[in-house]
Write a protein that holds these residues in place. Structure first.
Motif, PDB file in Angstrom:
ATOM      1  N   ILE A 253      64.847   0.631 -13.924  1.00 37.26           N
ATOM      2  CA  ILE A 253      64.803   1.406 -12.947  1.00 37.26           C
ATOM      3  C   ILE A 253      63.188   0.896 -12.295  1.00 37.26           C
ATOM      4  O   ILE A 253      62.878   0.903 -11.195  1.00 37.26           O
ATOM      5  N   VAL A 254      62.259   0.749 -13.329  1.00 46.89           N
ATOM      6  CA  VAL A 254      60.846   0.603 -12.980  1.00 46.89           C
ATOM      7  C   VAL A 254      60.807  -0.748 -12.297  1.00 46.89           C
ATOM      8  O   VAL A 254      60.183  -1.144 -11.365  1.00 46.89           O
TER       9      VAL A 254
ATOM     10  N   LEU B 191      70.646  -1.749   1.643  1.00 45.79           N
ATOM     11  CA  LEU B 191      71.608  -0.989   1.026  1.00 45.79           C
ATOM     12  C   LEU B 191      72.206  -1.533  -0.177  1.00 45.79           C
ATOM     13  O   LEU B 191      72.618  -0.756  -0.936  1.00 45.79           O
ATOM     14  N   ILE B 192      71.828  -2.780  -0.618  1.00 48.39           N
ATOM     15  CA  ILE B 192      72.010  -3.295  -1.953  1.00 48.39           C
ATOM     16  C   ILE B 192      71.126  -2.452  -2.883  1.00 48.39           C
ATOM     17  O   ILE B 192      71.907  -2.210  -3.844  1.00 48.39           O
ATOM     18  N   LEU B 193      69.872  -2.395  -2.422  1.00 50.80           N
ATOM     19  CA  LEU B 193      69.095  -1.814  -3.424  1.00 50.80           C
ATOM     20  C   LEU B 193      69.282  -0.238  -3.905  1.00 50.80           C
ATOM     21  O   LEU B 193      69.355   0.070  -4.672  1.00 50.80           O
ATOM     22  N   GLY B 194      69.762   0.364  -2.598  1.00 53.39           N
ATOM     23  CA  GLY B 194      70.072   1.700  -2.960  1.00 53.39           C
ATOM     24  C   GLY B 194      71.479   2.006  -3.405  1.00 53.39           C
ATOM     25  O   GLY B 194      71.709   2.810  -4.415  1.00 53.39           O
ATOM     26  N   SER B 195      72.295   1.005  -3.476  1.00 52.46           N
ATOM     27  CA  SER B 195      73.667   1.019  -4.152  1.00 52.46           C
ATOM     28  C   SER B 195      73.275   0.671  -5.669  1.00 52.46           C
ATOM     29  O   SER B 195      73.933   1.310  -6.539  1.00 52.46           O
ATOM     30  N   LEU B 196      72.421  -0.115  -6.087  1.00 57.24           N
ATOM     31  CA  LEU B 196      71.896  -0.388  -7.392  1.00 57.24           C
ATOM     32  C   LEU B 196      71.370   1.017  -8.009  1.00 57.24           C
ATOM     33  O   LEU B 196      71.603   1.038  -9.175  1.00 57.24           O
ATOM     34  N   PHE B 197      70.713   1.514  -7.344  1.00 56.79           N
ATOM     35  CA  PHE B 197      69.892   3.028  -7.757  1.00 56.79           C
ATOM     36  C   PHE B 197      71.020   3.874  -8.015  1.00 56.79           C
ATOM     37  O   PHE B 197      70.975   4.591  -9.193  1.00 56.79           O
TER      38      PHE B 197
ATOM     39  N   PHE C 130      67.757   9.224  -8.105  1.00 60.06           N
ATOM     40  CA  PHE C 130      68.690   9.554  -6.828  1.00 60.06           C
ATOM     41  C   PHE C 130      68.052   9.569  -5.430  1.00 60.06           C
ATOM     42  O   PHE C 130      68.425   9.370  -4.403  1.00 60.06           O
ATOM     43  N   PHE C 131      66.426  10.105  -5.718  1.00 61.53           N
ATOM     44  CA  PHE C 131      65.485  10.058  -4.594  1.00 61.53           C
ATOM     45  C   PHE C 131      65.706   8.625  -3.872  1.00 61.53           C
ATOM     46  O   PHE C 131      65.529   8.490  -2.537  1.00 61.53           O
TER      47      PHE C 131
END
Length: 184
Positions: A157-158, A140-146, A102-103
């Motif tokens: 996640i790693v 934005l894509i990377l944040g949505s994946l997380f 989430f961070f």
């Protein structure tokens, strides 16, 4: 890059510090990529220390340009927030392992939105505005994946974090280079 940072181009003598942070993030990303079993346990500590380091860099840059430009307060506030979150992550590893996805998601979504806004703001003033637009879309894509897979296997996640560290390091190098003072 935030909208307030547009005023920093060519006005700070500490532009090299962002390049240094970017260079330090690249080996961290490679280490995560090649050590996935240990990566999840270590990544929260690594993120904490990187946030502390980047926060200190932001504090130094904001203190250097305080009298010269508008918007230095955003860097000061960002530096304080990064240092505080970094100490929380370093101080309580079990908590940080739980909320780590989430961070990352919120950091990348925030940076993506601010880069998107900055890219459109800079279209008339900066010839490399499109780099910030691409950076915004990828963040934005990377944040949505997380956000979409916070509790999936730690290896995914790693690997996403490793890619994020590599990309973030490269972008900080480019951003630091664009902040250097230029003789006119």
């Amino acid at each position: 890059m935030d909208i307030a940072n547009v005023y920093f181009w060519g006005k700070t003598k500490y532009w090299w510090s962002l390049i240094l942070v970017g260079i330090l993030m690249i080996p961290c990303g490679f280490w995560l990529w090649f050590q996935p079993a240990l990566g999840y346990e270590v990544i929260s500590s690594l993120l904490g220390w990187m946030l502390i380091l980047f926060g200190v860099v932001q504090l130094v840059v904001s203190g250097n340009v305080r009298q010269k430009v508008r918007g230095w307060g955003w860097w000061l506030a960002g530096g304080i927030i990064d240092v505080l979150i970094g100490f929380i992550l370093v101080g309580n590893l079990s908590f940080s392992e739980t909320v780590l996805p989430f961070f990352f998601a919120f950091i990348f979504l925030y940076k993506g939105i601010s880069n998107l806004t900055s890219a459109f703001y800079m279209t008339a003033t900066h010839k490399y505005w499109w780099v910030y637009l691409i950076n915004a879309i990828l963040l934005l894509i990377l944040g949505s994946l997380f956000l979409s897979m916070p509790f999936m296997a730690t290896f995914s996640i790693v690997f996403l974090c490793a890619a994020a560290f590599l990309y973030w390091g490269i972008m900080l190098i480019f951003f630091g280079y664009s902040l250097r003072p230029v003789d006119k």
